[in-house]
Design a protein around this motif. Sequence first.
Motif, PDB file in Angstrom:
ATOM      1  N   LEU A   1      -1.484   1.345  14.808  1.00  0.00           N
ATOM      2  CA  LEU A   1      -2.455   2.357  15.237  1.00  0.00           C
ATOM      3  C   LEU A   1      -3.788   1.785  15.688  1.00  0.00           C
ATOM      4  CD1 LEU A   1      -1.892   5.331  12.760  1.00  0.00           C
ATOM      5  CD2 LEU A   1      -0.824   4.856  14.974  1.00  0.00           C
ATOM      6  N   ALA A   2      -4.065   0.549  15.324  1.00  0.00           N
ATOM      7  CA  ALA A   2      -5.311  -0.071  15.782  1.00  0.00           C
ATOM      8  C   ALA A   2      -5.087  -0.866  17.064  1.00  0.00           C
ATOM      9  CB  ALA A   2      -5.880  -0.979  14.695  1.00  0.00           C
ATOM     10  N   THR A   3      -3.947  -1.533  17.149  1.00  0.00           N
ATOM     11  CA  THR A   3      -3.617  -2.484  18.212  1.00  0.00           C
ATOM     12  C   THR A   3      -4.589  -3.661  18.163  1.00  0.00           C
ATOM     13  OG1 THR A   3      -4.993  -1.809  20.116  1.00  0.00           O
ATOM     14  CG2 THR A   3      -2.989  -0.503  19.671  1.00  0.00           C
ATOM     15  N   PRO A   4      -4.215  -4.793  18.761  1.00  0.00           N
ATOM     16  CA  PRO A   4      -5.132  -5.941  18.770  1.00  0.00           C
ATOM     17  C   PRO A   4      -6.396  -5.709  19.583  1.00  0.00           C
ATOM     18  CG  PRO A   4      -3.190  -6.372  20.111  1.00  0.00           C
ATOM     19  CD  PRO A   4      -2.902  -5.123  19.332  1.00  0.00           C
ATOM     20  N   ILE A   5      -6.435  -4.640  20.352  1.00  0.00           N
ATOM     21  CA  ILE A   5      -7.653  -4.333  21.108  1.00  0.00           C
ATOM     22  C   ILE A   5      -8.780  -3.913  20.160  1.00  0.00           C
ATOM     23  CG2 ILE A   5      -8.670  -2.844  22.888  1.00  0.00           C
ATOM     24  CD1 ILE A   5      -6.592  -4.961  23.865  1.00  0.00           C
ATOM     25  N   LEU A   6      -8.448  -3.155  19.125  1.00  0.00           N
ATOM     26  CA  LEU A   6      -9.468  -2.669  18.204  1.00  0.00           C
ATOM     27  C   LEU A   6      -9.607  -3.542  16.959  1.00  0.00           C
ATOM     28  CD1 LEU A   6      -8.793   1.183  18.368  1.00  0.00           C
ATOM     29  CD2 LEU A   6     -10.352  -0.204  19.770  1.00  0.00           C
TER      30      LEU A   6
ATOM     31  N   VAL B   1      -4.798   0.913  10.023  1.00  0.00           N
ATOM     32  CA  VAL B   1      -5.148   2.339   9.975  1.00  0.00           C
ATOM     33  C   VAL B   1      -3.915   3.054   9.463  1.00  0.00           C
ATOM     34  CG1 VAL B   1      -5.897   4.357  11.269  1.00  0.00           C
ATOM     35  CG2 VAL B   1      -6.719   2.085  11.941  1.00  0.00           C
ATOM     36  N   ALA B   2      -4.027   3.671   8.298  1.00  0.00           N
ATOM     37  CA  ALA B   2      -2.852   4.258   7.647  1.00  0.00           C
ATOM     38  C   ALA B   2      -2.384   5.506   8.382  1.00  0.00           C
ATOM     39  CB  ALA B   2      -3.169   4.588   6.194  1.00  0.00           C
TER      40      ALA B   2
ATOM     41  N   SER C   1       0.853  -1.186   0.000  1.00  0.00           N
ATOM     42  CA  SER C   1       0.000   0.000   0.000  1.00  0.00           C
ATOM     43  C   SER C   1       0.890   1.237   0.000  1.00  0.00           C
ATOM     44  CB  SER C   1      -0.893  -0.003   1.237  1.00  0.00           C
ATOM     45  OG  SER C   1      -1.474   1.271   1.448  1.00  0.00           O
ATOM     46  N   SER C   2       0.478   2.254  -0.718  1.00  0.00           N
ATOM     47  CA  SER C   2       1.223   3.518  -0.706  1.00  0.00           C
ATOM     48  C   SER C   2       0.887   4.350   0.528  1.00  0.00           C
ATOM     49  CB  SER C   2       0.904   4.325  -1.971  1.00  0.00           C
ATOM     50  OG  SER C   2      -0.493   4.595  -2.054  1.00  0.00           O
ATOM     51  N   ALA C   3      -0.234   4.041   1.175  1.00  0.00           N
ATOM     52  CA  ALA C   3      -0.674   4.801   2.349  1.00  0.00           C
ATOM     53  C   ALA C   3      -0.094   4.162   3.605  1.00  0.00           C
ATOM     54  CB  ALA C   3      -2.196   4.836   2.411  1.00  0.00           C
TER      55      ALA C   3
ATOM     56  N   LEU D   1      -8.203  -0.167   6.245  1.00  0.00           N
ATOM     57  CA  LEU D   1      -7.941  -1.236   5.290  1.00  0.00           C
ATOM     58  C   LEU D   1      -9.172  -2.113   5.069  1.00  0.00           C
ATOM     59  CD1 LEU D   1      -5.863  -2.868   3.609  1.00  0.00           C
ATOM     60  CD2 LEU D   1      -5.414  -4.195   5.691  1.00  0.00           C
ATOM     61  N   ASP D   2      -9.422  -2.450   3.805  1.00  0.00           N
ATOM     62  CA  ASP D   2     -10.436  -3.440   3.462  1.00  0.00           C
ATOM     63  C   ASP D   2      -9.769  -4.816   3.484  1.00  0.00           C
ATOM     64  OD1 ASP D   2     -12.374  -5.085   2.427  1.00  0.00           O
ATOM     65  OD2 ASP D   2     -12.923  -3.762   0.775  1.00  0.00           O
TER      66      ASP D   2
END
Length: 423
Positions: free
Chosen positions: A184-189, A154-155, A104-106, A162-163
């Motif tokens: 940025l998401a962590t396994p919590i989210l 989460v970029a 991904s570029s993002a 992300l899809d």
Amino acid sequence: MEYKKDTICVQGGYRPASGESRIPPIVQSTTFFYDSTQGMADLFDLKADGYFYTRLANPTVAAFEGKVAALEGGVAAIGCASGMSASTMMAFTLCGEGDNIVSSSAIYGGTFNLFAVTLPKLGIETRFFDPDAPAEEIEKLIDDKTKLVFTETVANPSIKILDFDKIAAICKKHQVLFAVDNTLATPILCRPIEWGANIVVHSSSKYLDGHAAALGGVIVDGGNFNFKGNPRYPSFNVPDESYHGLVYADLPAAQFATKCRAQIIRDMGAIMSPQNAFLSWLGCDTLALRMERHSSNAAKVAAYLANHPKIDWVWHASLPDNKYHKLAQKYLPDGQGGMLSFGIKGDVKKAATFMEALKMVTQETHVADVRSCVLHPASTTHRQLTKEELEQAGVPENLVRLSVGIENPDDIIADLEQALAKI
């Protein structure tokens, strides 16, 4: 017994025996004593579990690795010196001269530079795609030398979601490994392995540590990729003469993690330090609590900024009109994290005026800890990118990245309000 994620945060990775310390001790030692020559030989042959040199493994680091592996639902993890070293070790475990990565570029600017500038010097090419592109367009980049498809949940800093289903289907079709940066998401989210990812990487310096105290990274092996007989991965299917002729694809579990540690970590030495592993293990205790507060605070701040006349746009998937809101409801239903980006109306000077007027929120090269902070990516983390590359990465020149902390949300908003009044 299978625990829920918030329980794993405080119970995972370490279980003391009777009379031992309740939390893992900091084993600040480079080496370990054995009274048996055969015992040490068995360690070197992977016939026994244990420690012989901290450059490969250490009990304190292992406690942190175990906690993160459990949180992500993986079979093994490797603690690294930094998030960048985690991404680098991941790439070297899979790639050699003549191979390529489809990414991904993002993505984070440092990772972009690694893939676009440094790895090509070693003969490893990266082909970038827009994560919003249709599957057939992304598939065109994959050939028989592609070793992994890399994305971020989460970029950073474009806050694109992300899809997973789209990318996982592509990787499964081509039998290519799917790697995700879940910092940025962590396994919590979000737990990428549950959505088809095979490898997960983190900059543990961010939310996992949570206090801007310990530099580190971690690679999690999902244990759900079949290397055996896959012609795309010959290095997993032929004897490794540098490690007693071991064939990694023949191992019953943790094939990726074993190759990464026994070969790449051994030679590169980018292991996490025991002290940083201890601090990161400790930080994870409160990860579930913090991510709930980071997410709720960011949602309130995003809603405030979205209605401010001096703000051009706001990117946070909690906003109902955000392009990624539906994807976020699917993949991150319990919160969309504490990171958001927004554009200041006007030129770059106005963005600088705003950031310099902040009193509580600090300007720093960091994100994802308990304290709120801002950064102007185009002039810092993404400074090496051309204007075209900035656009490709989703980083407009007026973008301000805000990492929302766990302070009282009213105080965060009040500081933003007084700073916006200065422009």
